[in-house]
Scaffold this motif. Structure first.
Motif, short mmCIF file in Angstrom:
data_model
loop_
_atom_site.label_atom_id
_atom_site.label_comp_id
_atom_site.label_asym_id
_atom_site.label_seq_id
_atom_site.Cartn_x
_atom_site.Cartn_y
_atom_site.Cartn_z
N GLN A 269 -9.30 34.45 100.59
CA GLN A 269 -8.70 34.60 101.73
C GLN A 269 -7.26 33.59 101.56
OE1 GLN A 269 -10.38 35.62 105.55
NE2 GLN A 269 -12.02 36.36 104.47
N GLY A 270 -7.34 32.99 100.46
CA GLY A 270 -6.28 31.99 100.50
C GLY A 270 -6.61 30.72 101.18
N ARG A 271 -8.07 30.39 101.09
CA ARG A 271 -8.51 29.29 101.99
C ARG A 271 -8.53 27.99 100.85
NH1 ARG A 271 -13.37 32.95 104.32
NH2 ARG A 271 -13.34 33.72 102.21
N MET B 79 -22.14 34.41 97.07
CA MET B 79 -20.93 34.47 97.23
C MET B 79 -20.56 34.86 98.80
SD MET B 79 -19.37 36.04 93.86
CE MET B 79 -17.52 35.69 93.90
N ARG B 80 -21.20 35.98 99.36
CA ARG B 80 -20.96 36.14 100.65
C ARG B 80 -21.34 35.05 101.57
NH1 ARG B 80 -24.40 41.38 99.52
NH2 ARG B 80 -22.91 42.83 98.95
N ARG B 81 -22.51 34.38 101.30
CA ARG B 81 -22.80 33.01 102.22
C ARG B 81 -21.32 32.00 102.29
NH1 ARG B 81 -27.19 35.53 101.19
NH2 ARG B 81 -29.13 35.40 102.22
N LEU B 82 -20.92 31.95 100.97
CA LEU B 82 -19.75 31.02 100.84
C LEU B 82 -18.57 31.57 101.65
CD1 LEU B 82 -19.81 30.16 96.98
CD2 LEU B 82 -20.43 28.56 99.14
N ASP B 83 -18.50 32.88 101.74
CA ASP B 83 -17.24 33.77 102.44
C ASP B 83 -17.51 33.36 103.84
OD1 ASP B 83 -15.14 35.42 102.85
OD2 ASP B 83 -16.60 36.72 103.57
N ILE C 114 -15.39 29.66 102.64
CA ILE C 114 -14.98 29.29 101.41
C ILE C 114 -14.73 30.57 100.21
CG2 ILE C 114 -15.88 28.04 99.21
CD1 ILE C 114 -17.98 26.30 101.37
N ASP C 115 -13.74 30.45 99.65
CA ASP C 115 -13.08 31.51 98.75
C ASP C 115 -14.16 31.26 97.44
OD1 ASP C 115 -11.36 32.41 100.21
OD2 ASP C 115 -9.78 31.65 99.36
N THR D 150 -10.92 24.92 93.30
CA THR D 150 -11.02 23.26 93.68
C THR D 150 -12.42 22.82 93.03
OG1 THR D 150 -11.89 23.86 95.78
CG2 THR D 150 -9.63 23.65 95.69
N HIS D 151 -13.42 23.76 92.99
CA HIS D 151 -14.73 23.24 92.37
C HIS D 151 -15.21 24.60 91.39
CE1 HIS D 151 -14.16 21.13 96.31
NE2 HIS D 151 -15.04 20.22 95.76
N VAL D 152 -16.39 24.07 90.61
CA VAL D 152 -16.86 25.04 89.89
C VAL D 152 -18.62 24.79 90.02
CG1 VAL D 152 -17.63 25.80 87.57
CG2 VAL D 152 -15.39 24.83 87.94
N PHE D 153 -19.18 26.22 90.28
CA PHE D 153 -20.53 26.25 90.64
C PHE D 153 -21.12 27.18 89.21
CE2 PHE D 153 -24.13 28.66 92.64
CZ PHE D 153 -25.07 27.76 92.71
N ALA D 154 -21.81 26.32 88.31
CA ALA D 154 -22.35 27.14 87.31
C ALA D 154 -23.99 27.39 87.37
CB ALA D 154 -21.76 26.39 86.04
N ILE D 155 -24.41 28.45 86.80
CA ILE D 155 -25.82 28.67 86.80
C ILE D 155 -26.25 28.71 85.61
CG2 ILE D 155 -27.63 30.28 87.59
CD1 ILE D 155 -24.23 30.45 89.17
#
Lengths: 225, 100
Positions: free
Chosen positions: A24-26, A51-55, A59-60, A98-103
């Motif tokens: 959403q361009g956040r 991802m749903r929780r970040l949204d 957060i995009d 702006t950030h990376v989340f890697a698993i």
């Protein structure tokens, strides 16, 4: 939610891979890097939960397919860690992350120019050994005798298929020798930090809302620190 | 025999520590709760008895045992007997820990 993104091809051109995104361009935009091989399947649903929780928290987030993985039409056997690393960096630029989340094994691909979080980073040699071992166990049940050492020897010279994953000789060599060390700009989140049973160990795919909540809480805390 | 190995290697992990670790690994792999894995006894069937334990899951189980028990499991170590029951797997883990 699903779109395609311009993924660099080995010949210097641009191809097309799929990307799941909550855009959403956040201001805060997080690139997710999924685990490789069988853990990719075990984590897919949990990744979407995250991802749903970040949204919901403003957060995009973006989950790009790496070439050879998920819906990609590229051959898995032609990929390498070096190539995936390059592609992951391009994906981060493409979504203006702006950030990376890697698993797990996705941590090996985290771009050095970015910062973020690595969740339970895996060791390359351990992942390779586990894949080879799974094949020897299946072979034994089928009455064939294979050893981890002989499989890896074959993998080093001409590549090999392990439990449905085609691994090229370059990738096998990288997995055997890569010594993964988290870059300083990334915070490591261990399983003990979020509690619960590690989803990548599950024999059956599963999802854990409480763990997704805990992971997102850690990310939010990191963002506001 | 257990008493002998314990006295031969007094600094190694105790039998109950290995038992606890092994139950925790099975709990994680099979997504069971603590009460269920507490109910495992030596005769509880594993490979061939639990449909969740396919070759991929067993590979994950063995790799996790290597990690958490600090042992190395060779191809030759893996046989039907070792994986058939909880008792067999525990005896194997104990022997490997002493060896390591």
């Amino acid at each position: 939610m699903y779109s395609s993104w311009p993924c660099p091809t080995p010949d210097g051109g641009t191809g097309e891979e799929m990307m799941l995104g909550f855009d959403q361009g956040r201001t805060t935009r997080i690139l997710l890097l999924a685990p490789l091989f069988d853990e990719a399947n075990k984590f897919r649903r949990q990744l979407v939960e995250i991802m749903r929780r970040l949204d919901q928290n403003g957060i995009d987030s973006f989950l790009p397919d790496m070439p050879g993985c998920n819906e990609s039409l590229a051959r898995h056997g032609e990929q390498s860690l070096a190539r995936w690393q390059e592609v992951a960096a391009r994906a981060a630029d493409h979504v203006r992350a702006t950030h990376v989340f890697a698993i797990r094994s996705g941590s090996w691909l985290a771009p050095e120019a970015h910062a973020g979080w690595l969740y339970a980073p895996a060791r390359p040699a351990k992942i390779l050994r586990s894949l080879a071992r799974a094949r020897t166990l299946a072979a034994r049940e089928a009455g064939r005798d294979e050893t981890v050492d002989s499989l890896l020897e074959q993998g080093r010279t001409k590549g090999i298929e392990l439990t449905g994953w085609e691994l090229g000789s370059r990738l096998v060599g990288e997995l055997e020798t890569a010594q993964f060390e988290p870059a300083a700009a990334y915070s490591v989140i261990e399983q003990a930090d979020i509690g619960g049973k590690p989803l990548w160990l599950r024999a059956e795919n599963d999802v854990d809302p409480a763990q997704a909540d805990a992971l997102v809480a850690l990310i939010l805390a990191g963002l506001s620190a | 025999m257990t008493a002998e190995t314990a006295s031969a290697d007094p600094t190694g992990p105790s039998r109950s520590a290995i038992d606890t670790t092994l139950r925790a690994i099975l709990r994680d792999v099979l997504a069971l709760d603590d009460g269920q894995v507490e109910g495992f006894d030596g005769d509880t069937g594993l490979f061939g008895h639990l449909p969740e334990l396919d070759s991929m899951a067993v590979a994950g189980l063995l790799t996790e045992m290597e990690d958490r028990l600090d042992i190395v499991i060779d191809d030759d170590d893996v046989d039907g007997e070792m994986l058939e029951t909880y008792g067999g797997l525990l005896a194997f883990a104990e022997a490997k820990t002493v060896e390591g």
